[in-house]
Write a protein that holds these residues in place. Structure first.
Motif, PDB file in Angstrom:
ATOM      1  N   ASN A 259      20.468  -0.412  62.841  1.00  0.00           N
ATOM      2  CA  ASN A 259      19.280  -0.850  63.571  1.00  0.00           C
ATOM      3  C   ASN A 259      18.168   0.197  63.558  1.00  0.00           C
ATOM      4  O   ASN A 259      16.987  -0.151  63.709  1.00  0.00           O
ATOM      5  N   ARG A 260      18.524   1.452  63.364  1.00  0.00           N
ATOM      6  CA  ARG A 260      17.507   2.502  63.338  1.00  0.00           C
ATOM      7  C   ARG A 260      16.628   2.416  62.093  1.00  0.00           C
ATOM      8  O   ARG A 260      15.515   2.957  62.080  1.00  0.00           O
ATOM      9  N   SER A 267      13.167  -6.194  63.160  1.00  0.00           N
ATOM     10  CA  SER A 267      13.678  -6.074  64.532  1.00  0.00           C
ATOM     11  C   SER A 267      13.205  -7.238  65.396  1.00  0.00           C
ATOM     12  O   SER A 267      13.971  -7.778  66.207  1.00  0.00           O
ATOM     13  N   GLN A 283      21.932  -4.424  70.779  1.00  0.00           N
ATOM     14  CA  GLN A 283      21.825  -3.167  70.052  1.00  0.00           C
ATOM     15  C   GLN A 283      20.466  -3.030  69.381  1.00  0.00           C
ATOM     16  O   GLN A 283      19.913  -1.923  69.306  1.00  0.00           O
ATOM     17  N   SER A 287      17.885  -0.090  70.242  1.00  0.00           N
ATOM     18  CA  SER A 287      17.361   0.747  69.173  1.00  0.00           C
ATOM     19  C   SER A 287      15.840   0.819  69.221  1.00  0.00           C
ATOM     20  O   SER A 287      15.249   1.893  69.025  1.00  0.00           O
ATOM     21  N   THR A 290      14.892   3.101  71.977  1.00  0.00           N
ATOM     22  CA  THR A 290      15.067   4.503  71.589  1.00  0.00           C
ATOM     23  C   THR A 290      13.927   4.986  70.706  1.00  0.00           C
ATOM     24  O   THR A 290      13.448   6.114  70.847  1.00  0.00           O
ATOM     25  N   LYS A 291      13.509   4.119  69.781  1.00  0.00           N
ATOM     26  CA  LYS A 291      12.371   4.480  68.929  1.00  0.00           C
ATOM     27  C   LYS A 291      11.126   4.718  69.777  1.00  0.00           C
ATOM     28  O   LYS A 291      10.358   5.650  69.528  1.00  0.00           O
TER      29      LYS A 291
END
Length: 391
Positions: A259-260, A267, A283, A287, A290-291
């Motif tokens: 996913n990163r 996404s 997830q 992700s 987090t980004k």
């Protein structure tokens, strides 16, 4: 640069002449052609010239190697009065003979020609030694292959898939294990993109099993993919072609996606994709969160530095480095709390969805039992209950 020998020039001229030329009789004999070519090979002729002669000769006598263009063969095995078995035996012997005289240099014969030759070799059933040699030569330069030529049909009676995925898996593994790939990252990236496109085409086949899909996707190392959009597309197509795939298998299939390394468009599509399991969607959302937090980490110190504003009391004092670090740490702490809260809410949502699905299945079973109860004939116990209710 080495000069071409007179024998090679004469042979090339013969191959370029019209079919009505009587000197074709020297070239039609496969044994004579191989003997002549072996003789000029020993005189130091360039390997690419030898490869072009073999390619031209094979295209003349194996019409299936001509590609999309018009058939330029002198005589087609299919149009000959001979039986199909005899024609296939001739093609088999010719392919085995041509593979035996291929130059040992990797770039002497184009990769797409070798793939067409490999497809025809699998169709007519050449010897295993010849197939291994062809697969090895293709794997050397797999980064130059096209998707169209790589889509070789499966001629094995033991496999139900339309495409020969096992063959492609062997080619990819052979390419990854070669020494040239270690020194060339660009070639490995090309093969990774080629594998993702091939997976998207093969995933449409409902007979493609999950282990086959998984093995081919994992044949390329993860660092070879700068983005996982291609893998996500292939996984989405596979889920669409296999709607009855159990939940645990769908979750395992989604582990192929990093996913990163998904783009913003991929996404967004994954967050709204109903075919993905709930855990995979969570997830993707985490992700993206987090980004976003990383983006705030990088832009925090710069955005916290403000130009001094002039007011009635004079210019404002700029924030010290210590104050900037404290502000940044507080922002990171707040974002982490938001991520944990979002994760908790998503997990609760997943549990509620599973409970609703279970209740829906349970109500369906009770409804089915009531229908069966109404359809079956009444027994003595039912008559007693009806009589008691009426009384």
């Amino acid at each position: 640069m080495q000069n071409s020998s007179p024998e090679s020039v004469t042979l090339s001229n013969k191959l370029a002449r019209s079919p009505s030329d009587q000197r074709w009789s020297d070239v039609l004999d496969t044994d004579g052609f191989i003997k002549t070519l072996s003789g000029i090979q020993g005189k130091g002729v360039r390997p690419d010239l030898i490869g072009s002669i073999i390619t031209h000769y094979a295209s003349k006598w194996l019409p299936d190697l001509a590609g999309d263009g018009p058939t330029t063969a002198v005589s087609s095995f299919q149009d000959s009065p001979e039986s199909i078995t005899v024609s296939w035996m001739k093609q088999k012997l010719l392919i085995e003979s041509l593979v035996g005289i291929l130059p040992p240099e990797q770039d002497s014969v184009p990769c797409n020609f070798l793939l067409r030759l490999l497809r025809l070799a699998n169709m007519v059933g050449v010897e295993a030694k010849c197939l291994i040699e062809l697969e090895k030569r293709v794997s050397w330069q797999l980064d130059r292959a096209s998707l169209k030529e790589l889509m070789i049909p499966c001629f094995s009676h033991t496999s139900a898939t339309l495409l020969d995925c096992e063959l492609v898996l062997r080619l990819v593994r052979g390419f990854v294990s070669s020494e040239e790939v270690v020194r060339s990252g660009a070639a490995l990236t090309k093969v990774a993109k080629l594998v993702d496109c091939y997976l998207a085409e093969a995933a449409v086949d409902s007979h493609l099993t999950l282990p086959e899909f998984f093995a081919l996707a994992c044949a390329v190392p993860s660092h070879a993919r700068p983005t996982d959009d291609g893998v996500y597309r292939a996984v989405d197509i596979y889920l669409k072609a296999h709607p009855g795939l159990p939940k645990q298998y769908r979750n395992r299939l989604c582990t192929l996606i990093d996913n990163r390394k998904l783009s913003a468009e991929a996404s967004l599509h994954a967050a709204r994709n109903e075919r993905l399991p709930v855990r995979a969607v969570i997830q993707v959302l985490l992700s993206e969160q987090t980004k976003l937090s990383k983006h705030v980490d990088w832009s925090g110190p710069l955005s916290s530095i403000r130009s001094p504003a002039v007011g009635p009391e004079g210019p404002a004092r700029c924030m010290s480095r210590r104050d900037q670090m404290v502000t940044q740490q507080m922002e990171i702490k707040r974002l982490k709390e938001d991520v944990l809260r979002l994760q908790s809410q998503c997990m609760k949502m997943e549990g509620v969805i599973e409970q609703l699905l279970e209740k829906k299945k349970g109500s369906f079973r009770w409804k089915k039992l009531l229908e069966l109860q109404c359809l079956r004939p009444a027994n003595d116990h039912d008559r007693f209950l009806n009589h008691y209710v009426e009384a």
